[in-house]
Design a protein around this motif. Structure first.
Motif, PDB file in Angstrom:
ATOM      1  N   MET A  15       0.852  -1.166   0.000  1.00  0.00           N
ATOM      2  CA  MET A  15       0.000   0.000   0.000  1.00  0.00           C
ATOM      3  C   MET A  15       0.906   1.239   0.000  1.00  0.00           C
ATOM      4  SD  MET A  15      -2.849   1.103   2.861  1.00  0.00           S
ATOM      5  CE  MET A  15      -3.999  -0.166   2.499  1.00  0.00           C
ATOM      6  N   ASN A  16       0.709   2.133  -0.953  1.00  0.00           N
ATOM      7  CA  ASN A  16       1.555   3.326  -0.996  1.00  0.00           C
ATOM      8  C   ASN A  16       1.062   4.381  -0.009  1.00  0.00           C
ATOM      9  OD1 ASN A  16      -0.562   4.681  -2.187  1.00  0.00           O
ATOM     10  ND2 ASN A  16       0.264   4.536  -4.251  1.00  0.00           N
ATOM     11  N   ILE A  17       1.826   5.447   0.147  1.00  0.00           N
ATOM     12  CA  ILE A  17       1.562   6.444   1.183  1.00  0.00           C
ATOM     13  C   ILE A  17       0.254   7.189   0.950  1.00  0.00           C
ATOM     14  CG2 ILE A  17       2.860   8.338   0.154  1.00  0.00           C
ATOM     15  CD1 ILE A  17       3.051   7.465   3.816  1.00  0.00           C
ATOM     16  N   VAL A  18      -0.114   7.444  -0.301  1.00  0.00           N
ATOM     17  CA  VAL A  18      -1.355   8.162  -0.594  1.00  0.00           C
ATOM     18  C   VAL A  18      -2.562   7.307  -0.206  1.00  0.00           C
ATOM     19  CG1 VAL A  18      -2.744   9.189  -2.437  1.00  0.00           C
ATOM     20  CG2 VAL A  18      -0.264   9.507  -2.410  1.00  0.00           C
ATOM     21  N   LYS A  19      -2.522   6.018  -0.541  1.00  0.00           N
ATOM     22  CA  LYS A  19      -3.626   5.126  -0.168  1.00  0.00           C
ATOM     23  C   LYS A  19      -3.726   5.001   1.344  1.00  0.00           C
ATOM     24  CE  LYS A  19      -3.824   2.309  -4.332  1.00  0.00           C
ATOM     25  NZ  LYS A  19      -3.667   0.956  -4.888  1.00  0.00           N
ATOM     26  N   ARG A  20      -2.576   4.946   2.027  1.00  0.00           N
ATOM     27  CA  ARG A  20      -2.584   4.848   3.487  1.00  0.00           C
ATOM     28  C   ARG A  20      -3.202   6.098   4.109  1.00  0.00           C
ATOM     29  NH1 ARG A  20       0.182   0.683   5.853  1.00  0.00           N
ATOM     30  NH2 ARG A  20       0.130   1.731   7.847  1.00  0.00           N
ATOM     31  N   ALA A  21      -2.876   7.262   3.569  1.00  0.00           N
ATOM     32  CA  ALA A  21      -3.405   8.509   4.124  1.00  0.00           C
ATOM     33  C   ALA A  21      -4.913   8.626   3.911  1.00  0.00           C
ATOM     34  CB  ALA A  21      -2.697   9.704   3.507  1.00  0.00           C
ATOM     35  N   LYS A  22      -5.417   8.040   2.832  1.00  0.00           N
ATOM     36  CA  LYS A  22      -6.845   8.119   2.527  1.00  0.00           C
ATOM     37  C   LYS A  22      -7.649   6.994   3.173  1.00  0.00           C
ATOM     38  CE  LYS A  22      -6.437  10.551  -1.852  1.00  0.00           C
ATOM     39  NZ  LYS A  22      -6.712  10.520  -3.288  1.00  0.00           N
ATOM     40  N   ALA A  23      -6.992   5.943   3.654  1.00  0.00           N
ATOM     41  CA  ALA A  23      -7.681   4.797   4.252  1.00  0.00           C
ATOM     42  C   ALA A  23      -8.262   5.182   5.623  1.00  0.00           C
ATOM     43  CB  ALA A  23      -6.704   3.633   4.406  1.00  0.00           C
ATOM     44  N   PRO A  24      -9.262   4.430   6.087  1.00  0.00           N
ATOM     45  CA  PRO A  24      -9.859   4.721   7.398  1.00  0.00           C
ATOM     46  C   PRO A  24      -8.831   4.598   8.535  1.00  0.00           C
ATOM     47  CG  PRO A  24     -11.143   3.068   6.216  1.00  0.00           C
ATOM     48  CD  PRO A  24      -9.909   3.316   5.414  1.00  0.00           C
ATOM     49  N   THR A  25      -8.941   5.514   9.491  1.00  0.00           N
ATOM     50  CA  THR A  25      -8.036   5.548  10.633  1.00  0.00           C
ATOM     51  C   THR A  25      -8.791   5.075  11.874  1.00  0.00           C
ATOM     52  OG1 THR A  25      -6.919   7.449   9.663  1.00  0.00           O
ATOM     53  CG2 THR A  25      -6.547   7.076  11.990  1.00  0.00           C
ATOM     54  N   PRO A  26      -8.171   4.237  12.715  1.00  0.00           N
ATOM     55  CA  PRO A  26      -8.828   3.812  13.956  1.00  0.00           C
ATOM     56  C   PRO A  26      -9.101   5.006  14.882  1.00  0.00           C
ATOM     57  CG  PRO A  26      -6.890   2.465  13.506  1.00  0.00           C
ATOM     58  CD  PRO A  26      -6.877   3.595  12.528  1.00  0.00           C
ATOM     59  N   LYS A  27     -10.132   4.887  15.715  1.00  0.00           N
ATOM     60  CA  LYS A  27     -10.551   5.984  16.584  1.00  0.00           C
ATOM     61  C   LYS A  27      -9.421   6.443  17.503  1.00  0.00           C
ATOM     62  CE  LYS A  27     -13.844   7.531  19.811  1.00  0.00           C
ATOM     63  NZ  LYS A  27     -14.719   7.742  20.660  1.00  0.00           N
ATOM     64  N   ILE A  37      -1.309   8.027   9.072  1.00  0.00           N
ATOM     65  CA  ILE A  37      -1.046   6.930   8.138  1.00  0.00           C
ATOM     66  C   ILE A  37      -1.276   5.550   8.750  1.00  0.00           C
ATOM     67  CG2 ILE A  37       0.526   8.256   6.691  1.00  0.00           C
ATOM     68  CD1 ILE A  37       2.843   6.800   8.050  1.00  0.00           C
ATOM     69  N   THR A  38      -1.744   5.516  10.019  1.00  0.00           N
ATOM     70  CA  THR A  38      -2.123   4.239  10.627  1.00  0.00           C
ATOM     71  C   THR A  38      -3.512   3.883  10.116  1.00  0.00           C
ATOM     72  OG1 THR A  38      -0.866   4.809  12.582  1.00  0.00           O
ATOM     73  CG2 THR A  38      -2.457   3.040  12.799  1.00  0.00           C
ATOM     74  N   THR A  39      -3.677   2.657   9.622  1.00  0.00           N
ATOM     75  CA  THR A  39      -4.950   2.282   9.002  1.00  0.00           C
ATOM     76  C   THR A  39      -5.572   1.068   9.663  1.00  0.00           C
ATOM     77  OG1 THR A  39      -3.880   0.857   7.402  1.00  0.00           O
ATOM     78  CG2 THR A  39      -4.195   3.140   6.763  1.00  0.00           C
ATOM     79  N   ILE A  40      -6.842   0.926   9.392  1.00  0.00           N
ATOM     80  CA  ILE A  40      -7.574  -0.269   9.812  1.00  0.00           C
ATOM     81  C   ILE A  40      -7.373  -1.302   8.711  1.00  0.00           C
ATOM     82  CG2 ILE A  40      -9.835  -1.252  10.274  1.00  0.00           C
ATOM     83  CD1 ILE A  40     -10.733   1.567  11.119  1.00  0.00           C
ATOM     84  N   SER A  41      -6.913  -2.493   9.076  1.00  0.00           N
ATOM     85  CA  SER A  41      -6.720  -3.523   8.053  1.00  0.00           C
ATOM     86  C   SER A  41      -7.672  -4.679   8.312  1.00  0.00           C
ATOM     87  CB  SER A  41      -5.278  -4.010   8.054  1.00  0.00           C
ATOM     88  OG  SER A  41      -4.991  -4.638   9.279  1.00  0.00           O
TER      89      SER A  41
END
Length: 74
Positions: A1-13, A63-67
């Motif tokens: 996953m590149n940095i742009v996708k990580r930044a746009k992905a959902p972030t945990p609360k 950039i921390t995402t829910i996987s």
């Protein structure tokens, strides 16, 4: 996953809360650094560290995402 996708992905609360705390720290540090009065060197130093720490905390939290479970590293 590149940095742009990580930044746009959902972030945990939890990391959203940390991101907001980081933004506040960066704002406080920046405000103290930009103050039009002469401040002691110690306060200016602490304000610089606050601004940097807040920026790093916000960036890492963003950039921390829910996987999904199947994508998680085990």
């Amino acid at each position: 996953m590149n940095i742009v996708k990580r930044a746009k992905a959902p972030t945990p609360k939890f990391f959203k809360v940390l991101r907001n705390i980081g933004l506040v720290l960066a704002a406080v540090g920046g405000t103290i650094l930009a103050a039009p009065v002469a401040l002691p060197v110690v306060i200016s130093s602490i304000a610089g560290y606050l601004a940097v720490a807040g920026g790093v905390l916000s960036a890492v939290s963003q950039i921390t995402t829910i996987s999904d479970h199947k994508n998680a590293v085990q």
